[in-house]
Design a protein around this motif. Structure first.
Motif, PDB file in Angstrom:
ATOM      1  N   MET A  53      65.205  16.293 -48.650  1.00 24.63           N
ATOM      2  CA  MET A  53      66.393  15.445 -48.546  1.00 24.63           C
ATOM      3  C   MET A  53      66.352  14.284 -49.539  1.00 24.63           C
ATOM      4  SD  MET A  53      67.798  17.212 -46.304  1.00 24.63           S
ATOM      5  CE  MET A  53      69.180  16.369 -45.601  1.00 24.63           C
ATOM      6  N   CYS A  54      65.396  14.281 -50.431  1.00 29.21           N
ATOM      7  CA  CYS A  54      65.166  13.181 -51.370  1.00 29.21           C
ATOM      8  C   CYS A  54      65.453  13.676 -52.788  1.00 29.21           C
ATOM      9  CB  CYS A  54      63.712  12.724 -51.214  1.00 29.21           C
ATOM     10  SG  CYS A  54      62.999  11.814 -52.577  1.00 29.21           S
ATOM     11  N   VAL A  55      66.402  13.046 -53.467  1.00 24.91           N
ATOM     12  CA  VAL A  55      66.788  13.474 -54.811  1.00 24.91           C
ATOM     13  C   VAL A  55      65.611  13.387 -55.783  1.00 24.91           C
ATOM     14  CG1 VAL A  55      68.275  12.937 -56.785  1.00 24.91           C
ATOM     15  CG2 VAL A  55      69.210  12.872 -54.464  1.00 24.91           C
ATOM     16  N   HIS A  56      64.853  12.288 -55.739  1.00 23.95           N
ATOM     17  CA  HIS A  56      63.702  12.150 -56.646  1.00 23.95           C
ATOM     18  C   HIS A  56      62.649  13.213 -56.363  1.00 23.95           C
ATOM     19  CE1 HIS A  56      65.162   8.533 -58.514  1.00 23.95           C
ATOM     20  NE2 HIS A  56      65.251   7.910 -57.343  1.00 23.95           N
ATOM     21  N   CYS A  57      62.509  13.592 -55.093  1.00 27.13           N
ATOM     22  CA  CYS A  57      61.550  14.644 -54.726  1.00 27.13           C
ATOM     23  C   CYS A  57      61.981  15.989 -55.305  1.00 27.13           C
ATOM     24  CB  CYS A  57      61.433  14.749 -53.210  1.00 27.13           C
ATOM     25  SG  CYS A  57      60.826  13.256 -52.415  1.00 27.13           S
ATOM     26  N   ILE A  58      63.248  16.292 -55.178  1.00 23.65           N
ATOM     27  CA  ILE A  58      63.776  17.554 -55.714  1.00 23.65           C
ATOM     28  C   ILE A  58      63.613  17.578 -57.230  1.00 23.65           C
ATOM     29  CG2 ILE A  58      65.850  18.987 -55.979  1.00 23.65           C
ATOM     30  CD1 ILE A  58      64.621  18.882 -53.095  1.00 23.65           C
ATOM     31  N   ASP A  59      63.847  16.439 -57.881  1.00 23.84           N
ATOM     32  CA  ASP A  59      63.669  16.352 -59.330  1.00 23.84           C
ATOM     33  C   ASP A  59      62.213  16.558 -59.743  1.00 23.84           C
ATOM     34  OD1 ASP A  59      66.375  15.856 -59.626  1.00 23.84           O
ATOM     35  OD2 ASP A  59      66.132  13.686 -59.910  1.00 23.84           O
ATOM     36  N   LEU A  60      61.274  16.235 -58.857  1.00 24.87           N
ATOM     37  CA  LEU A  60      59.848  16.392 -59.147  1.00 24.87           C
ATOM     38  C   LEU A  60      59.392  17.848 -59.071  1.00 24.87           C
ATOM     39  CD1 LEU A  60      57.023  15.050 -59.604  1.00 24.87           C
ATOM     40  CD2 LEU A  60      56.857  14.900 -57.096  1.00 24.87           C
ATOM     41  N   LEU A  61      60.042  18.668 -58.257  1.00 25.12           N
ATOM     42  CA  LEU A  61      59.579  20.029 -57.989  1.00 25.12           C
ATOM     43  C   LEU A  61      59.286  20.856 -59.244  1.00 25.12           C
ATOM     44  CD1 LEU A  61      61.767  20.993 -54.889  1.00 25.12           C
ATOM     45  CD2 LEU A  61      59.451  20.010 -54.938  1.00 25.12           C
ATOM     46  N   PRO A  62      60.139  20.849 -60.276  1.00 20.93           N
ATOM     47  CA  PRO A  62      59.841  21.665 -61.456  1.00 20.93           C
ATOM     48  C   PRO A  62      58.571  21.233 -62.199  1.00 20.93           C
ATOM     49  CG  PRO A  62      62.156  21.045 -61.430  1.00 20.93           C
ATOM     50  CD  PRO A  62      61.476  20.253 -60.350  1.00 20.93           C
ATOM     51  N   TYR A  63      58.121  20.003 -62.001  1.00 26.09           N
ATOM     52  CA  TYR A  63      56.915  19.511 -62.668  1.00 26.09           C
ATOM     53  C   TYR A  63      55.621  19.936 -61.966  1.00 26.09           C
ATOM     54  CZ  TYR A  63      59.914  16.250 -65.252  1.00 26.09           C
ATOM     55  OH  TYR A  63      60.873  15.691 -66.061  1.00 26.09           O
ATOM     56  N   LEU A  64      55.704  20.347 -60.712  1.00 27.36           N
ATOM     57  CA  LEU A  64      54.487  20.548 -59.919  1.00 27.36           C
ATOM     58  C   LEU A  64      53.569  21.622 -60.483  1.00 27.36           C
ATOM     59  CD1 LEU A  64      55.844  20.107 -56.290  1.00 27.36           C
ATOM     60  CD2 LEU A  64      54.658  18.440 -57.729  1.00 27.36           C
ATOM     61  N   LYS A  65      54.113  22.724 -60.979  1.00 24.49           N
ATOM     62  CA  LYS A  65      53.260  23.778 -61.545  1.00 24.49           C
ATOM     63  C   LYS A  65      52.506  23.271 -62.766  1.00 24.49           C
ATOM     64  CE  LYS A  65      52.435  28.450 -62.534  1.00 24.49           C
ATOM     65  NZ  LYS A  65      51.147  28.272 -63.131  1.00 24.49           N
ATOM     66  N   SER A  66      53.182  22.563 -63.666  1.00 27.09           N
ATOM     67  CA  SER A  66      52.484  22.051 -64.851  1.00 27.09           C
ATOM     68  C   SER A  66      51.461  20.982 -64.463  1.00 27.09           C
ATOM     69  CB  SER A  66      53.469  21.517 -65.895  1.00 27.09           C
ATOM     70  OG  SER A  66      54.118  20.362 -65.440  1.00 27.09           O
ATOM     71  N   MET A  67      51.770  20.198 -63.433  1.00 29.07           N
ATOM     72  CA  MET A  67      50.802  19.207 -62.954  1.00 29.07           C
ATOM     73  C   MET A  67      49.565  19.915 -62.412  1.00 29.07           C
ATOM     74  SD  MET A  67      53.618  16.612 -61.268  1.00 29.07           S
ATOM     75  CE  MET A  67      52.569  16.111 -59.974  1.00 29.07           C
ATOM     76  N   TYR A  68      49.787  20.950 -61.632  1.00 31.95           N
ATOM     77  CA  TYR A  68      48.686  21.750 -61.093  1.00 31.95           C
ATOM     78  C   TYR A  68      47.847  22.345 -62.231  1.00 31.95           C
ATOM     79  CZ  TYR A  68      46.456  25.799 -58.879  1.00 31.95           C
ATOM     80  OH  TYR A  68      45.563  26.746 -58.458  1.00 31.95           O
ATOM     81  N   ASP A  69      48.517  22.853 -63.254  1.00 28.71           N
ATOM     82  CA  ASP A  69      47.833  23.486 -64.380  1.00 28.71           C
ATOM     83  C   ASP A  69      47.081  22.488 -65.264  1.00 28.71           C
ATOM     84  OD1 ASP A  69      48.760  25.958 -63.561  1.00 28.71           O
ATOM     85  OD2 ASP A  69      50.459  25.979 -64.977  1.00 28.71           O
ATOM     86  N   GLN A  70      47.427  21.195 -65.203  1.00 29.36           N
ATOM     87  CA  GLN A  70      46.812  20.181 -66.062  1.00 29.36           C
ATOM     88  C   GLN A  70      45.423  19.765 -65.625  1.00 29.36           C
ATOM     89  OE1 GLN A  70      49.246  16.767 -67.174  1.00 29.36           O
ATOM     90  NE2 GLN A  70      51.072  17.994 -66.804  1.00 29.36           N
TER      91      GLN A  70
END
Length: 147
Positions: A53-70
């Motif tokens: 329900m959080c716009v900033h949270c939804i905007d973060l989702l596409p970054y999570l895989k690259s963050m995990y991979d870093q």
């Protein structure tokens, strides 16, 4: 954002204090399998808290895989979405890390998380070494630098 009894909560007051050991570590993944938060390789752990329900949270989702991979840190997402939401996100974004269903009130009770999206980074003993609001992978790199 979660409501608090205080008129304003400082960001430094959100989340466990630096050097605090995370003590609640047993959860259930979106696929109903047990998850224990721990360092898998003798290195640190990343805990990311989001809400559907959080716009900033939804905007973060596409970054999570690259963050995990870093990094080679153990990686866990806590989200208030449904298990179906989590399964769809894991499939769409190709995530291979746990996604734990946790309502915002439980985030507050267990981890004192009152602002989202939020990250905790711990060392291998689950001692918090960095914490803060996170909007993208640049914020993540900043927090990783404290490990």
């Amino acid at each position: 954002m979660l409501k608090t009894n205080k008129p304003y909560t400082k960001l430094s007051e959100t989340g466990p204090n630096i050097n605090t050991i995370i003590s609640h570590t047993s959860f259930t993944n979106y696929d109903d399998l047990p998850v224990v938060v721990r360092s898998n390789n003798g290195k640190g752990v990343v805990l990311i808290y989001v809400s559907t329900m959080c716009v900033h949270c939804i905007d973060l989702l596409p970054y999570l895989k690259s963050m995990y991979d870093q990094s080679d840190l153990a990686f866990y997402i806590f989200s208030d979405g449904t298990n179906e939401d989590h399964a769809e996100m894991a499939d769409y974004f190709k995530w291979g890390f746990p996604i734990i269903l946790m309502e915002q009130e439980e985030m507050k009770t267990l981890f004192n998380i009152t602002t989202l999206p939020f990250v905790l980074i711990t060392d291998q003993t689950l001692k918090v070494v960095s914490k803060g609001v996170i909007y993208n992978d640049s914020d993540y790199i900043f927090h990783l630098s404290k490990l």
